[in-house]
Design a protein around this motif. Structure first.
Motif, PDB file in Angstrom:
ATOM      1  N   ARG A  24       0.825  -1.201   0.000  1.00 55.30           N
ATOM      2  CA  ARG A  24       0.000   0.000   0.000  1.00 55.30           C
ATOM      3  C   ARG A  24       0.859   1.251   0.000  1.00 55.30           C
ATOM      4  NH1 ARG A  24      -4.831   1.425   4.307  1.00 55.30           N
ATOM      5  NH2 ARG A  24      -4.888   3.670   3.960  1.00 55.30           N
ATOM      6  N   ASP A  25       0.569   2.162  -0.909  1.00 54.86           N
ATOM      7  CA  ASP A  25       1.245   3.457  -0.957  1.00 54.86           C
ATOM      8  C   ASP A  25       0.652   4.339   0.137  1.00 54.86           C
ATOM      9  OD1 ASP A  25       1.814   6.257  -1.646  1.00 54.86           O
ATOM     10  OD2 ASP A  25       2.615   5.447  -3.515  1.00 54.86           O
ATOM     11  N   GLU A  26       1.480   4.777   1.065  1.00 53.04           N
ATOM     12  CA  GLU A  26       0.990   5.551   2.203  1.00 53.04           C
ATOM     13  C   GLU A  26       0.402   6.900   1.794  1.00 53.04           C
ATOM     14  OE1 GLU A  26       0.599   4.375   5.139  1.00 53.04           O
ATOM     15  OE2 GLU A  26       1.535   2.482   4.598  1.00 53.04           O
ATOM     16  N   GLU A  27       0.848   7.452   0.680  1.00 53.74           N
ATOM     17  CA  GLU A  27       0.340   8.752   0.244  1.00 53.74           C
ATOM     18  C   GLU A  27      -1.006   8.644  -0.462  1.00 53.74           C
ATOM     19  OE1 GLU A  27       3.224  10.735  -2.106  1.00 53.74           O
ATOM     20  OE2 GLU A  27       4.708  10.884  -0.496  1.00 53.74           O
ATOM     21  N   GLY A  65      -7.550  -5.437  -4.216  1.00 57.27           N
ATOM     22  CA  GLY A  65      -6.626  -4.415  -4.703  1.00 57.27           C
ATOM     23  C   GLY A  65      -5.282  -4.953  -5.144  1.00 57.27           C
ATOM     24  N   SER A  66      -4.653  -5.788  -4.323  1.00 54.93           N
ATOM     25  CA  SER A  66      -3.338  -6.328  -4.664  1.00 54.93           C
ATOM     26  C   SER A  66      -3.414  -7.259  -5.863  1.00 54.93           C
ATOM     27  CB  SER A  66      -2.745  -7.079  -3.462  1.00 54.93           C
ATOM     28  OG  SER A  66      -2.478  -6.194  -2.395  1.00 54.93           O
ATOM     29  N   VAL A  77      -2.362  -8.438 -11.663  1.00 58.73           N
ATOM     30  CA  VAL A  77      -2.794  -8.774 -13.024  1.00 58.73           C
ATOM     31  C   VAL A  77      -2.404  -7.658 -13.988  1.00 58.73           C
ATOM     32  CG1 VAL A  77      -4.787  -9.195 -14.507  1.00 58.73           C
ATOM     33  CG2 VAL A  77      -4.667 -10.259 -12.251  1.00 58.73           C
ATOM     34  N   GLU A  78      -2.494  -6.416 -13.549  1.00 56.89           N
ATOM     35  CA  GLU A  78      -2.069  -5.307 -14.405  1.00 56.89           C
ATOM     36  C   GLU A  78      -0.584  -5.417 -14.741  1.00 56.89           C
ATOM     37  OE1 GLU A  78      -3.216  -1.935 -12.104  1.00 56.89           O
ATOM     38  OE2 GLU A  78      -5.300  -1.955 -12.817  1.00 56.89           O
ATOM     39  N   PHE A 103     -12.717  -7.807  -8.618  1.00 54.93           N
ATOM     40  CA  PHE A 103     -11.670  -8.439  -9.414  1.00 54.93           C
ATOM     41  C   PHE A 103     -12.228  -8.985 -10.729  1.00 54.93           C
ATOM     42  CE2 PHE A 103      -8.964 -12.127 -10.446  1.00 54.93           C
ATOM     43  CZ  PHE A 103      -7.719 -11.521 -10.475  1.00 54.93           C
ATOM     44  N   CYS A 104     -13.316  -9.728 -10.645  1.00 52.55           N
ATOM     45  CA  CYS A 104     -13.886 -10.344 -11.848  1.00 52.55           C
ATOM     46  C   CYS A 104     -14.552  -9.315 -12.747  1.00 52.55           C
ATOM     47  CB  CYS A 104     -14.891 -11.427 -11.457  1.00 52.55           C
ATOM     48  SG  CYS A 104     -14.152 -12.816 -10.574  1.00 52.55           S
ATOM     49  N   GLY A 105     -15.049  -8.233 -12.152  1.00 47.32           N
ATOM     50  CA  GLY A 105     -15.621  -7.172 -12.965  1.00 47.32           C
ATOM     51  C   GLY A 105     -14.581  -6.484 -13.825  1.00 47.32           C
TER      52      GLY A 105
END
Length: 228
Positions: A122-125, A156-157, A162-163, A190-192
Motif C-alpha cells: 500500500r502506498d501511504e500517500e 486491490g493487490s 494482473v495489471e 476483481f472479476c468485474g
C-alpha cells in the motif's frame, strides 16, 4: 454423537458467483480442513500441514482449467492409448509474501516449473496498491500463468498484480488466479475488471468487516505461516 454432513453456511451460492469463478467441491473433508486452519488455537505446525493440503487441491484444480491437445502414446504392452497432453508451458507467479507459501504446492505437481514473484504494498500517500518489485520469466507472455495468493479481500493487490502481468504481455485468458479464501466484495471487483480471467478459490466467506478483514476468515495468513 451423530455424524453430520458438510454445511458450508458461509459459502456464496453458485448462482451468485461470476461465471469465471470456480470453487473446490465442498465435501465434509474440505470443511474439516478449513475448520482446522481457521481455528485460532491451531499450532503453526498443524496450520502449515493442513493449509498445504488445501493448496495442493487448489493447484490440481487450477491445472484442470489448462487447455489440452490430443496425444497418442504406446503403452509398455505395445497397445496404443489415445489421450491428451498439456498445451503450452506454464509458470507460477506469487504475490509476496503470503503467495510464496503456495509455491511448494505448485512444484509438487509441476516439476521444474518456473516461478515469478510480485511485491505489492500500500502506498501511504495514495492508499492505493503500488508495485515495489517484480521478477518474471522473460517468456511469460507465451506461458499460462497460475497467479498465487492465499487471500482475496478487497482485491486491490490481485488487481495490481494482473495489471503487471498484462504489462508484460500476458493476456487475461492465460491467467488463472488461485487462492484459499475469497470475500464476495473482492471477487466482484476483481472479476468485474478482468472477466476473461479464471479464479479458483477454496472457499467464499461472508464478507469484509469495517477493517476490510475477511469474516470469518483465518486471520493474517502470512503471519500464521511464517511467525512462531
Amino acid at each position: 454423537m451423530a455424524a453430520i454432513t458438510a454445511s458450508p453456511t458461509s459459502q456464496s451460492s453458485p448462482a451468485s458467483l461470476p461465471p469465471s469463478v470456480f470453487t473446490l467441491p465442498h465435501t465434509a473433508q474440505l470443511e474439516a480442513l478449513y475448520t482446522i486452519i481457521r481455528d485460532r488455537t491451531t499450532s503453526r505446525g498443524d496450520f502449515l500441514f493442513y493449509s498445504d493440503r488445501v493448496i495442493r487441491l487448489l493447484v490440481e484444480e487450477g491445472l484442470n482449467h489448462l487447455p489440452v491437445v490430443p496425444k497418442t502414446v504406446e503403452t509398455p504392452v505395445g497397445a496404443t492409448y489415445n489421450g491428451v497432453g498439456f498445451e503450452g508451458k506454464i509458470c507460477g507467479v506469487s504475490i509476496l509474501r503470503a503467495g510464496e507459501a503456495m509455491e511448494a504446492g505448485l512444484r509438487e505437481v509441476c516439476r521444474s516449473v518456473r516461478i515469478g514473484k510480485i511485491l505489492i504494498q500500500r502506498d501511504e500517500e495514495t492508499a492505493l496498491p503500488k508495485l515495489f518489485y517484480s521478477k518474471l520469466p522473460e517468456d511469460i507472455a507465451q506461458r499460462y500463468v497460475l497467479l498465487l495468493d492465499p487471500m482475496l479481500a478487497t482485491g486491490g493487490s490481485a488487481i495490481k498484480a494482473v495489471e503487471v502481468l498484462k504489462d508484460h504481455g500476458v493476456s487475461e485468458e492465460r491467467i488463472i488466479f488461485i487462492n484459499l479464501i475469497s470475500a464476495p466484495e473482492g471477487l466482484k471487483s476483481f472479476c468485474g475488471k478482468f472477466p476473461a480471467l479464471r479464479v479458483i478459490t477454496g472457499w467464499i466467506d461472508k464478507g469484509l468487516n469495517e477493517k476490510a478483514y475477511i469474516i470469518p476468515g483465518l486471520g493474517d495468513f502470512g503471519e500464521r505461516r511464517y511467525c512462531e
